[in-house]
Design a protein around this motif. Structure first.
Motif, PDB file in Angstrom:
ATOM      1  N   GLY A   1      11.062  17.860   1.338  1.00 24.20           N
ATOM      2  CA  GLY A   1      10.288  18.893   2.037  1.00 24.20           C
ATOM      3  C   GLY A   1      10.251  18.755   3.549  1.00 24.20           C
ATOM      4  N   ARG A   2      11.072  17.899   4.120  1.00 24.72           N
ATOM      5  CA  ARG A   2      11.053  17.757   5.573  1.00 24.72           C
ATOM      6  C   ARG A   2      12.405  18.131   6.191  1.00 24.72           C
ATOM      7  NH1 ARG A   2       6.394  15.955   7.865  1.00 24.72           N
ATOM      8  NH2 ARG A   2       7.266  17.282   9.467  1.00 24.72           N
ATOM      9  N   ALA A   3      12.905  19.290   5.764  1.00 26.61           N
ATOM     10  CA  ALA A   3      14.156  19.792   6.346  1.00 26.61           C
ATOM     11  C   ALA A   3      13.993  19.991   7.852  1.00 26.61           C
ATOM     12  CB  ALA A   3      14.549  21.100   5.670  1.00 26.61           C
ATOM     13  N   ASP A   4      12.754  20.304   8.270  1.00 31.30           N
ATOM     14  CA  ASP A   4      12.523  20.498   9.710  1.00 31.30           C
ATOM     15  C   ASP A   4      12.914  19.238  10.492  1.00 31.30           C
ATOM     16  OD1 ASP A   4      10.384  19.185   8.376  1.00 31.30           O
ATOM     17  OD2 ASP A   4       9.003  19.626  10.021  1.00 31.30           O
ATOM     18  N   VAL A   5      12.520  18.068   9.966  1.00 33.37           N
ATOM     19  CA  VAL A   5      12.841  16.808  10.660  1.00 33.37           C
ATOM     20  C   VAL A   5      14.348  16.535  10.561  1.00 33.37           C
ATOM     21  CG1 VAL A   5      12.302  14.350  10.835  1.00 33.37           C
ATOM     22  CG2 VAL A   5      10.547  15.957  10.063  1.00 33.37           C
TER      23      VAL A   5
ATOM     24  N   ASP B   1       0.825  -1.216   0.000  1.00 28.01           N
ATOM     25  CA  ASP B   1       0.000   0.000   0.000  1.00 28.01           C
ATOM     26  C   ASP B   1       0.855   1.259   0.000  1.00 28.01           C
ATOM     27  OD1 ASP B   1      -2.234  -1.584   0.023  1.00 28.01           O
ATOM     28  OD2 ASP B   1      -2.369  -1.595   2.229  1.00 28.01           O
ATOM     29  N   GLY B   2       1.900   1.234  -0.760  1.00 28.25           N
ATOM     30  CA  GLY B   2       2.731   2.429  -0.913  1.00 28.25           C
ATOM     31  C   GLY B   2       3.709   2.651   0.226  1.00 28.25           C
ATOM     32  N   ARG B   3       3.661   1.782   1.243  1.00 26.37           N
ATOM     33  CA  ARG B   3       4.587   1.938   2.367  1.00 26.37           C
ATOM     34  C   ARG B   3       5.582   0.775   2.385  1.00 26.37           C
ATOM     35  NH1 ARG B   3       2.497   5.679   6.415  1.00 26.37           N
ATOM     36  NH2 ARG B   3       3.230   4.414   8.158  1.00 26.37           N
ATOM     37  N   VAL B   4       6.712   1.053   2.991  1.00 21.95           N
ATOM     38  CA  VAL B   4       7.818   0.101   2.918  1.00 21.95           C
ATOM     39  C   VAL B   4       7.726  -0.934   4.034  1.00 21.95           C
ATOM     40  CG1 VAL B   4      10.329  -0.092   3.057  1.00 21.95           C
ATOM     41  CG2 VAL B   4       9.305   1.855   1.885  1.00 21.95           C
ATOM     42  N   GLN B   5       8.036  -2.169   3.701  1.00 20.62           N
ATOM     43  CA  GLN B   5       8.177  -3.186   4.745  1.00 20.62           C
ATOM     44  C   GLN B   5       9.381  -4.074   4.426  1.00 20.62           C
ATOM     45  OE1 GLN B   5       5.132  -6.175   4.880  1.00 20.62           O
ATOM     46  NE2 GLN B   5       6.003  -7.122   3.062  1.00 20.62           N
ATOM     47  N   PRO B   6      10.130  -4.559   5.404  1.00 22.50           N
ATOM     48  CA  PRO B   6      10.035  -4.236   6.818  1.00 22.50           C
ATOM     49  C   PRO B   6      10.123  -2.715   7.040  1.00 22.50           C
ATOM     50  CG  PRO B   6      11.662  -5.987   6.442  1.00 22.50           C
ATOM     51  CD  PRO B   6      11.235  -5.496   5.108  1.00 22.50           C
TER      52      PRO B   6
ATOM     53  N   GLN C   1       6.242  10.155   4.556  1.00 25.08           N
ATOM     54  CA  GLN C   1       5.351  10.200   5.721  1.00 25.08           C
ATOM     55  C   GLN C   1       5.693   9.071   6.702  1.00 25.08           C
ATOM     56  OE1 GLN C   1       3.405  12.476   6.621  1.00 25.08           O
ATOM     57  NE2 GLN C   1       2.602  11.357   8.414  1.00 25.08           N
ATOM     58  N   GLN C   2       5.920   7.895   6.157  1.00 22.64           N
ATOM     59  CA  GLN C   2       6.262   6.728   6.984  1.00 22.64           C
ATOM     60  C   GLN C   2       7.579   6.962   7.726  1.00 22.64           C
ATOM     61  OE1 GLN C   2       6.962   3.186   4.658  1.00 22.64           O
ATOM     62  NE2 GLN C   2       6.805   1.813   6.433  1.00 22.64           N
ATOM     63  N   LEU C   3       8.536   7.500   7.012  1.00 24.04           N
ATOM     64  CA  LEU C   3       9.847   7.762   7.626  1.00 24.04           C
ATOM     65  C   LEU C   3       9.708   8.762   8.770  1.00 24.04           C
ATOM     66  CD1 LEU C   3      12.944   7.559   7.730  1.00 24.04           C
ATOM     67  CD2 LEU C   3      13.054   9.207   5.843  1.00 24.04           C
TER      68      LEU C   3
ATOM     69  N   ASP D   1       5.831   6.780  -5.938  1.00 22.96           N
ATOM     70  CA  ASP D   1       5.236   7.885  -5.191  1.00 22.96           C
ATOM     71  C   ASP D   1       5.958   8.016  -3.853  1.00 22.96           C
ATOM     72  OD1 ASP D   1       3.717   9.767  -3.992  1.00 22.96           O
ATOM     73  OD2 ASP D   1       1.924   8.505  -3.744  1.00 22.96           O
ATOM     74  N   PRO D   2       6.838   8.997  -3.745  1.00 24.90           N
ATOM     75  CA  PRO D   2       7.615   9.102  -2.504  1.00 24.90           C
ATOM     76  C   PRO D   2       6.782   9.549  -1.292  1.00 24.90           C
ATOM     77  CG  PRO D   2       8.490  10.594  -4.217  1.00 24.90           C
ATOM     78  CD  PRO D   2       7.246   9.976  -4.768  1.00 24.90           C
TER      79      PRO D   2
END
Ligand code: BGC
Length: 761
Positions: free
Chosen positions: A615-619, A556-561, A584-586, A578-579
């Motif tokens: 776009g997550r330079a804040d994190v 579903d677009g998210r990575v596993q493990p 979001q998961q990261l 689609d990154p």
């Protein structure tokens, strides 16, 4: 330069075992009838130091350097001015890497059981070359790169000077070792680069403890040795016990398979020749911040003891500073870690293994290229990597590769891990990107092809034991067999890992990602080299591996493990269409860990970049400026002056834990150059580059500089209450795209350019 006429000469050093073998002294007296300039060509199986009439020849240390000696041995060349009269050519020869202890297992005799010297002096009216006319003796001096040195300074008797009576010496033996492996010096030599004065000297009982304030690699010079006959012991260490004594507990290899803990080494013993004598070992290096001196009654003073920093004399090309002193300290620590691990080859650490680990260099090479000119240094290493490649295409864990840890060793199965063997492709590619010379790609091409061929074979034929059921078509593109270190050393509160578990684990997630990454790079490399057909074939293969990776590791677009490392790789290696959900998961994984990273060796260098680029330079800044475990600044706050191997540098009892000088985690500082200062290559060698500073972390100022093949790039910015101001310098022949924080874009060519933008919040 004439043909070689010199013969290889050797001298038996007797029964002493590895670590305690004597240095050999060789000498040859000769005369010239008029003043001449001659050229000395010299090399050795071992480490040599040459002297003309008692004066050191040249300024290379640890010559002839470390190469895959069975195939490649560097020869050094020095111009010598000889005045009419008597002269003496004298050489000290120690075991070095060739015959001394090397690597984690401390194996000796890895390239041969006898050291040997080859030297030839060419000039008008001089005909001196190593042959049976030379005399030799075993010195009262032992030297081993890891163990350290032992010398009785009373035995130094003027043997390097003409007129010395060597009648008690023995004639040398002559051996046939050929000239086929000889190559010229390929990279900047190792030199004594800098000296550090002690920060403090104190007594702990009879012992004197010197703190140099900085963890370095090299050696110490002691200029107060007490009365003649005083025996001193010098112990070098990276850290102190909670009681303040030096300890080597974190430096000694502790390998379950060996059943014994090996000594850390780096201990010197010296017997004083009396006032005025001084000691400086020149055949071995140590990783240390602290020195313990035992056996000296006199109190040492600052001028008596010096740390000599020794490493490859690479030209410095890059600098970074900013308004946050702790980030500057982190940057310095990473630079020092590189300096401590650039001793003719890129090593994992300057103490425990001192090995040219492939994974470590592929992780760090892009960062190193923001700091130093590592082109020739790496090209030399790549030749050793290629020379050591196995017939089946496997890339050994390190280059050069001592026999005892290589193809015929019991640990052979541990070679060729994903992310380590891929150095064969990643390192040449990164060099091409930084320096713009495709020659490194061309030269490494056969090695790369053979490596990917091996991986392909493993992927297509292997299947992880945990897989059951019929083989699915996509499985032929999964690399889930063989041994893999995997992400390696992710932060674990226990601080340790289970080796059995590591062996059994399915690392297909990591390995398949690298299979895709390397194949894609190979397609790009083939295109650079004009090999269009191969470029298309590898692009196609890369696409298939990507699909297989998605099929297997994307739900579903998210990575596993669902690990931070897998998310990072998915983004950094372009594994997902689609990154957004993966970003979001990261971020969720990071936030669930309390704004902490959970990456290990492989993914850490990409962690902040992928956040900033999505776009997550804040994190990214929150991780960068995190101070609690595991974090970079946590290390700095605990006093690290070089980067630790593990996220924890001390155990619960306050004792140092594992290496304190591994540059791999220091790769984070490329984020400072590439994102904070914003300097990124667009075209190879920075013919075209971008300057796109990423704001955050409360920084009000940053400055990055990089000397590229075309000249110096400078990016300096200031952030005030209301404005962002940037100055960019573009060297002649280059163009740059400047991207301001407000999104404004500007094309610029040679010159210094100023930009302002309103502050974005
Ligand atoms: C080394 C590394 C290396 C690793 C392999 C360690 O013992 O010090 O830095 O890459 O083994 O996983």
């Amino acid at each position: 330069m004439g043909e070689w006429r010199a013969e290889w000469i050797t001298h038996d050093t007797g029964p002493a075992g590895p670590g305690r073998r004597p240095v050999v002294h060789f000498r040859r007296q000769f005369a010239v009838s008029r003043d001449i300039r001659a050229t000395l060509r010299i090399t050795a199986h071992g480490i040599y130091q040459g002297f003309l009439d008692g004066v050191r020849i040249g300024d290379h240390e640890l010559a002839p350097g470390y190469t895959e000696y069975g195939s490649r041995l560097q020869v050094q060349e020095f111009a010598l001015d000889l005045h009419a009269g008597e002269h003496c050519l004298a050489v000290e020869l120690s075991d070095g890497w060739y015959r001394g202890q090397v690597g984690l297992y401390r194996h000796a005799d890895q390239w041969g059981t006898q050291t040997a010297l080859l030297a030839q002096l060419d000039g008008d009216g001089v005909d001196v070359a190593t042959d049976k006319a030379w005399q030799a003796r075993a010195a009262d001096h032992t030297a081993d790169l890891i163990a350290g040195e032992c010398i009785d300074l009373r035995s130094l008797d003027g043997w390097q000077h003409p007129g010395y009576d060597d009648s008690g010496w023995e004639p040398v033996a002559v051996e046939q070792r050929g000239y086929e492996t000889l190559v010229p010096q390929e990279a900047p030599p190792v030199r004594r680069i800098e000296e550090l004065a002690p920060r403090s000297i104190r007594r702990l009982g009879d012992r004197q403890i010197i703190d140099f304030g900085q963890n370095v690699a090299g050696w110490t010079r002691l200029a107060r040795l007490g009365p003649r006959g005083t025996e001193l012991t010098l112990t070098h260490a990276e850290a102190l016990t909670p009681e303040g004594d030096v300890t080597q507990v974190n430096l000694a290899p502790d390998i379950p398979a060996l059943g014994v803990k090996l000594p850390a080494g780096q201990v010197d013993t010296v017997i004083s020749a009396g006032p005025g004598s001084s000691f400086e070992p020149r055949h071995s290096t140590r990783g240390f911040r602290y020195l313990a001196v035992d056996g000296l009654d006199d109190d040492l003073e600052a001028q008596d003891v010096t740390a000599v920093v020794v490493h490859s004399d690479l030209p410095r090309t890059g600098w970074f500073t900013c308004s946050d002193p702790s980030l500057n300290a982190l940057h310095e620590a990473a630079v020092w870690s590189f300096r401590g691990n650039a001793i003719d080859i890129p090593t994992d650490c300057p103490v425990r293994e001192r090995a040219g680990w492939t994974g470590d260099w592929q992780i760090f090479v892009p960062t190193a290229a923001y700091l130093y000119d590592v082109a020739d240094f790496s090209a030399k290493w790549l030749r050793d990597l290629a020379a050591g490649q196995w017939p089946d295409g496997t890339i050994g864990n390190f280059a050069p590769m001592p026999r005892g840890e290589g193809r015929e060793s019991p640990g052979a199965f541990m070679n060729g891990s994903a992310g380590w063997g891929d150095a064969a492709i990643i390192v040449p590619w990164e060099l091409y990107r930084a320096y713009g010379d495709p020659a490194v790609l061309e030269e490494s091409w056969p090695m790369m092809l053979r490596w990917i061929g091996r991986v392909r074979e493993l992927a297509e034929t292997g299947r992880h034991a945990s897989r059951t059921g019929p083989v699915q078509p996509h499985e032929r593109y999964l690399w889930d067999s063989g041994f893999h270190f995997g992400e390696w050393l992710v932060p674990e509160p226990s601080g340790d890992f289970d080796f059995g578990e590591l062996m059994a684990a399915d690392k297909g997630d990591t390995a398949t990602a690298y299979y895709r990454h390397s194949t894609r790079l190979l397609s790009q490399i083939a295109a650079v080299l004009g090999r269009e057909e191969q470029a298309a074939a590898f692009a196609e293969l890369a696409q298939r591996i990507r699909s297989a990776w998605q099929r297997e590791y994307l739900v579903d677009g998210r990575v596993q493990p669902a690990t931070q490392a897998n998310c990072v790789r998915a983004l950094a290696f372009d594994l997902v269409d689609d990154p957004a959900p993966v970003v979001q998961q990261l971020v969720e994984l990071i936030e669930a860990a309390g704004d902490h990273l959970a990456t290990g060796f492989l993914a850490t260098p990409y962690l902040l970049p992928v956040l900033a680029e999505h776009g997550r330079a804040d994190v990214a800044f929150r991780l960068l400026q995190q101070r609690s475990w595991p974090s970079w600044l946590g290390m700095i706050e605990q006093g690290a002056t070089t980067m630790w191997e593990r996220w924890e540098g001390y155990d619960a009892s306050g004792m140092p834990f594992e290496s304190h000088n591994h540059y791999s985690k220091g790769a984070v500082i490329s984020f400072l150059h590439r994102h904070v200062a914003g300097i990124r290559p667009v075209e190879p060698g920075y013919r075209r580059f971008s300057v796109q500073p990423v704001m955050g972390g409360g920084l009000g100022h940053a400055e990055g500089r990089l000397v590229t093949p075309l000249g110096e790039i400078v990016s300096v910015w200031e952030l005030s209450e209301s404005r962002f101001e940037l100055s960019v310098t573009v060297p002649a022949g280059a163009t740059a795209e400047v991207v301001l924080p407000d999104g404004g874009r500007h094309e610029v060519a040679e010159g210094r350019h100023f930009f302002t933008a309103s502050r974005q919040n």
